[in-house]
Design an enzyme around this catalytic site. Structure first.
Site, PDB file in Angstrom:
ATOM      1  N   VAL A  77     -32.083  20.392-133.200  1.00  0.00           N
ATOM      2  CA  VAL A  77     -33.001  21.389-133.175  1.00  0.00           C
ATOM      3  C   VAL A  77     -32.510  22.434-131.995  1.00  0.00           C
ATOM      4  CG1 VAL A  77     -35.396  21.906-132.140  1.00  0.00           C
ATOM      5  CG2 VAL A  77     -35.054  19.754-133.626  1.00  0.00           C
TER       6      VAL A  77
ATOM      7  N   ALA B 143     -28.163  22.413-121.366  1.00  0.00           N
ATOM      8  CA  ALA B 143     -27.984  21.096-120.742  1.00  0.00           C
ATOM      9  C   ALA B 143     -28.061  19.977-121.896  1.00  0.00           C
ATOM     10  CB  ALA B 143     -29.010  20.581-119.753  1.00  0.00           C
TER      11      ALA B 143
ATOM     12  N   LYS C 113     -42.634  15.216-127.458  1.00  0.00           N
ATOM     13  CA  LYS C 113     -43.908  14.850-127.553  1.00  0.00           C
ATOM     14  C   LYS C 113     -44.115  13.727-126.256  1.00  0.00           C
ATOM     15  CE  LYS C 113     -43.573  13.447-131.998  1.00  0.00           C
ATOM     16  NZ  LYS C 113     -42.524  14.143-132.426  1.00  0.00           N
TER      17      LYS C 113
ATOM     18  N   VAL D 256     -46.689  18.557-133.101  1.00  0.00           N
ATOM     19  CA  VAL D 256     -47.652  18.380-134.133  1.00  0.00           C
ATOM     20  C   VAL D 256     -47.359  18.446-135.530  1.00  0.00           C
ATOM     21  CG1 VAL D 256     -49.973  18.119-135.137  1.00  0.00           C
ATOM     22  CG2 VAL D 256     -49.821  18.026-132.782  1.00  0.00           C
TER      23      VAL D 256
ATOM     24  N   ALA E 207     -44.356  20.702-136.478  1.00  0.00           N
ATOM     25  CA  ALA E 207     -43.005  21.782-136.193  1.00  0.00           C
ATOM     26  C   ALA E 207     -43.328  23.108-136.125  1.00  0.00           C
ATOM     27  CB  ALA E 207     -42.277  21.356-137.392  1.00  0.00           C
TER      28      ALA E 207
ATOM     29  N   GLY F 158     -32.090  13.026-145.397  1.00  0.00           N
ATOM     30  CA  GLY F 158     -32.298  13.172-143.815  1.00  0.00           C
ATOM     31  C   GLY F 158     -33.567  13.527-143.581  1.00  0.00           C
TER      32      GLY F 158
ATOM     33  N   GLU G 170     -35.900   9.350-139.493  1.00  0.00           N
ATOM     34  CA  GLU G 170     -35.077   8.924-138.298  1.00  0.00           C
ATOM     35  C   GLU G 170     -33.892   7.859-138.835  1.00  0.00           C
ATOM     36  OE1 GLU G 170     -35.443  10.157-135.466  1.00  0.00           O
ATOM     37  OE2 GLU G 170     -37.164  11.415-135.972  1.00  0.00           O
TER      38      GLU G 170
ATOM     39  N   ASP H 275     -45.227   7.522-134.504  1.00  0.00           N
ATOM     40  CA  ASP H 275     -44.975   8.994-134.493  1.00  0.00           C
ATOM     41  C   ASP H 275     -46.105   9.865-134.941  1.00  0.00           C
ATOM     42  OD1 ASP H 275     -43.228  11.339-134.000  1.00  0.00           O
ATOM     43  OD2 ASP H 275     -43.543  11.825-135.994  1.00  0.00           O
TER      44      ASP H 275
ATOM     45  N   LYS I 151     -48.887  12.202-132.543  1.00  0.00           N
ATOM     46  CA  LYS I 151     -49.335  13.581-133.006  1.00  0.00           C
ATOM     47  C   LYS I 151     -50.692  13.480-133.043  1.00  0.00           C
ATOM     48  CE  LYS I 151     -45.142  14.688-135.746  1.00  0.00           C
ATOM     49  NZ  LYS I 151     -44.547  14.922-137.101  1.00  0.00           N
TER      50      LYS I 151
ATOM     51  N   GLY J 226     -38.051  19.114-140.287  1.00  0.00           N
ATOM     52  CA  GLY J 226     -36.520  20.021-140.265  1.00  0.00           C
ATOM     53  C   GLY J 226     -36.216  20.911-139.088  1.00  0.00           C
TER      54      GLY J 226
END
Length: 805
Positions: A466, A494, A569, A599, A601, A654, A657, A668, A672, A787
């Protein structure tokens, strides 16, 4: 007659002297008076010499440096133009310094002679360069009559006008050359007109000679609407009124001396600011004819100030107390920069230069000694390291809301206002602020009043998929941002081990190499210091990691003045107490915490919820598919794949995880759902949410990913029965999060074709919101919710929202 004044930067060396001579020859038409400063830096050297001699220090090194510079200039001129006449007596200067060193005391009369020596050097050299044009030396002590001491004297324009006329009649010429900075009192003793007083000398001469124009030649193109040393986008102001120029010079504009404008204004002589090194530039013109429709002409700032407050019960209703305050300061020649008084007459506050602070305190203590002993006056309060930021424009009174915009801009820069002052003509508004924040305040005000190009200063934490995609989008969208007058800079990146900061902005081409080479780890104090040193006014920390340690610092980020944009999150799903701290920190610091991608993307889920709840709506029921991974897998189950086959396909594509158990556990989705619940006003913890995992409790716990995948087919038969049971009723299975009556649950649901989530599959997310405003049919948000591209786009959108701040 035209008066041309050349500053020290225009006379710094032989090539500069030649440039001035050529400029003068090119303009030689009517009579011309040149007023010259000392060569750049020479006055500072002379001040240091006088001070060193007075203190009894060895000043031989300073003396030799001065002599070397004078001889270098003289030798260069004589090599090309012949002998320099009227060369000032260096031995006389040396003898005066020796006397000062012997007495360890420098009388003001002697100091005036020493510090004005450089102007005589400039005049002698320039007279030689212009010898072919019959340039005549005009002694300032024969022309300018002064009063008020030896060092910071004031000119008597009436008496000086007579002296100027007599001096010009005595030595007729086309070009006159006069040293700036100097004058003479009624006894004929040499005085000086204050530091940078050569501008004042030129203005006096122009007024006394009723010149066509007074040109101030310096090293900038004119007067700028902010200090160009600190504001890169500062632009030149073409025209100013005398009033505007006086306000700017008084409140810190370096290109103008505070005393310069008044003589020109009294005589109606236009004043031009020109650049010696760029003579073809138009410059800035100051005159009575410079009327403009622009409400604000410029910003100025004056630093190194202190504010003193005299207060006490003896001030209220007592006639003459203010007069006593200011008379005490005037007696000791303390200049007051700004005054403000409380409406109840209990206190008077005023600003002075910090260099005058000790003198001001002594004067006040002496003046109010009896009142202090009687308890009528409280001890004088002192605030140090202050600055004044001033908005200047003759036309401000014709435009409403400028003061509000000015103060809002200061608030935007996180600046507290200590005091406010406005002149009666409404051509200037001043605010006293913390001196350390002065440049930040000017920068924000300049953006809001002049460039209208807001800035966003980004620091990216987390350089995974990301984060990398976000950097690509930042690069790709630069042209789009430019068209919309938005300046977005990436100042730092970083990862978990390294931090790379760049004052010029991180280059999109080689940021990975620079980050890899960095030996510095991320540290909030380091980034905070970077922001202060570079006067960044809209810093945004963007967290694209999944690190708990960063999420735990969000309150610290906000308290340090950063906006926070989070794809992570962890902060929002931490304890409810921490969630409340985050909300409180945003209000306290006037910063934003933005987390739309937490929540859906790139889907505008939270934006819509916040808008609805802000408009008074109430949530009745929520149901949604909040995992792109599980959306993809349950769509594959609908197509006839087994649970293990659907998981393998999703993993290979893909969507999951690295460990599919992270998706199949439902944790997950629960995170959310918790965020949505808190947005709707529910004070819940993560363990308050009922979670039904796709996997049986304890399945393959402690085993490797490969071992888990090998065991997964053992669940296919039971899961297939569940799929078939739903299908027999015309339903399909979906992994759904629901909120109803304050209860939150995530788990597998069988939904029919009439359900809003029936068609959601293949990685799509969907949220059905049933509320007071949206019933009986729910408000549905639907789209791809996974994605790196859509997530980065959502983060980018959140970054842009910091502009509305």
């Amino acid at each position: 007659m035209r008066v041309l004044k050349f500053g020290g930067s225009s006379l710094a060396d032989f090539s500069c002297l030649q440039q001035v001579a050529q400029l003068v020859k090119a303009q030689l038409k009517d009579e011309m008076l040149l007023v010259l400063s000392a060569p750049g830096g020479m006055t500072d050297s002379l001040v240091a010499l006088a001070s060193s001699a007075e203190q009894g220090h060895d000043y031989s090194e300073l003396w030799h440096a001065l002599m070397s510079r004078c001889e270098t200039l003289k030798t260069a001129v004589e090599a090309e133009y012949g002998e320099v006449e009227n060369w000032p007596d260096l031995n006389q200067l040396k003898n005066k310094l020796a006397g000062v060193a012997l007495l360890k005391c420098c009388p003001e009369q002697v100091r005036a002679y020493v510090i004005s020596f450089g102007e005589r050097v400039s005049v002698a050299l320039m007279q030689c360069l212009l010898s072919n044009h019959n340039a005549r030396y005009l002694e300032a002590t024969d022309c300018i009559v002064s009063s008020g001491g030896y060092i910071d004297a004031e000119a008597d324009l009436v008496a000086s006008k007579v002296r100027f006329q007599e001096a010009l009649k005595a030595v007729p010429s086309t070009i006159y050359i006069m040293p700036g900075f100097t004058a003479a009192n009624e006894q004929g003793e040499l005085t000086t007109l204050g530091r940078n007083g050569s501008d004042y000398s030129a203005a006096i001469a122009a007024a006394c000679l009723e010149a066509d124009v007074c040109q101030i030649w310096t090293d900038v193109d004119g007067v700028y609407n902010a200090d160009p040393r600190y504001i890169k986008k500062a632009s030149k102001v073409d025209f100013l009124s005398y009033k505007e120029a006086m306000e700017l010079s008084y409140f810190g504009a370096k290109v103008l001396h505070p005393k310069t404008i008044l003589p020109c204004a009294k005589a109606g002589v236009p004043c031009e600011i020109k650049n010696t090194h760029n003579p073809n530039a138009e410059g800035s013109l100051i005159s009575n004819d410079c009327v403009s429709s622009e409400p604000v002409k410029a910003l100025s700032s004056l630093q190194n100030l202190a504010m003193l407050t005299v207060s006490g019960p003896g001030m209220k209703g007592k006639v003459g107390m203010a007069s006593k305050v200011f008379n005490a300061l005037a007696h000791d020649n303390v200049s007051i920069v700004l005054i403000t008084q409380s409406s109840c007459e209990f206190s008077i506050s005023f600003c002075v230069h910090e260099s005058d602070l000790s003198l001001a305190l002594e004067a006040l203590q002496a003046a109010f000694e009896l009142e202090s002993q009687a308890g009528l006056i409280e001890p004088v309060q002192v605030q140090r390291n202050l600055a004044i930021v001033t908005l200047v424009g003759d036309n401000m009174r014709a435009h409403k809301g400028l003061a509000a915009k000015f103060f809002a801009s200061l608030a935007q820069a996180q600046v507290n206002i200590v005091a406010i002052a406005q002149d009666s003509t409404e051509s200037a508004i001043s605010a006293v602020i913390d001196g350390e924040l002065c440049n930040d305040a000017v920068k924000v005000c300049h953006e809001n009043f002049f460039t209208h190009i807001p800035s966003i200063d980004v620091f990216l934490l987390g350089c995974g998929l990301v984060g990398q995609e976000l950097i690509k989008q930042l690069e790709r969208q630069q042209a789009w941002l430019e068209k919309r007058n938005i300046k977005l800079n990436l100042y730092g990146v970083a990862n978990s081990k390294q931090l790379y900061l760049d004052t010029e902005g991180v280059a999109f081409s080689d940021w990975q190499q620079k980050l890899t080479a960095s030996e510095q780890a991320f540290d909030l104090k380091l980034v905070e210091q970077f922001v202060k040193q570079n006067h960044l006014i809209n810093p945004v920390l963007v967290d694209c990691s999944s690190a708990d340690v960063l999420a735990a610092q969000y309150v610290d980020f906000l308290n340090a003045g950063f906006h926070v944009v989070a794809a992570n999150k962890k902060a929002n799903t931490s304890s409810y107490a921490y969630y409340q701290q985050l909300v409180a920190a945003t209000h306290k610091n006037n910063r934003k915490f933005l987390y739309e991608t937490n929540v859906g993307a790139g889907l505008p889920v939270l934006d819509n919820l916040q808008s609805l709840f802000g408009a008074g709506d109430e949530l009745l029921k929520f149901s949604g598919i909040l995992s792109g991974s599980l959306s993809y897998m349950f769509g594959a189950l609908q197509d006839g794949l087994s649970l293990s086959e659907a998981t393998i396909k999703a993993k290979q594509s893909g969507f999951t995880e690295p460990d599919p158990r992270d998706d199949l556990s439902g944790t997950d989705v629960a995170r959310k759902l918790l965020i949505i619940a808190r947005e709707s006003g529910l004070a819940l913890e993560l363990n308050d949410i009922e979670v039904e995992s796709v996997l049986p409790e304890g399945f393959a716990d402690g085993e490797s990913i490969d071992e888990f995948m090998e065991k997964l087919p053992s669940l296919d038969a039971d899961f297939n029965d569940r799929i078939q049971s739903a299908a027999s009723e015309g339903k399909v299975l979906r992994y759904v999060g629901t909120i109803e009556n304050g209860h939150c649950k995530v788990g597998i649901e069988a939904v029919d074709s009439q359900h809003a989530l029936y068609d959601i599959r293949d990685g799509e997310n969907a949220l059905a919101i049933l509320s007071q405003y949206y019933q009986p049919r729910p408000f549905v948000i639907r789209g791809y919710g996974a994605g790196s591209e859509v997530t980065a786009a959502g983060v980018f959108a959140d970054i842009l929202k910091t502009l509305s701040h």
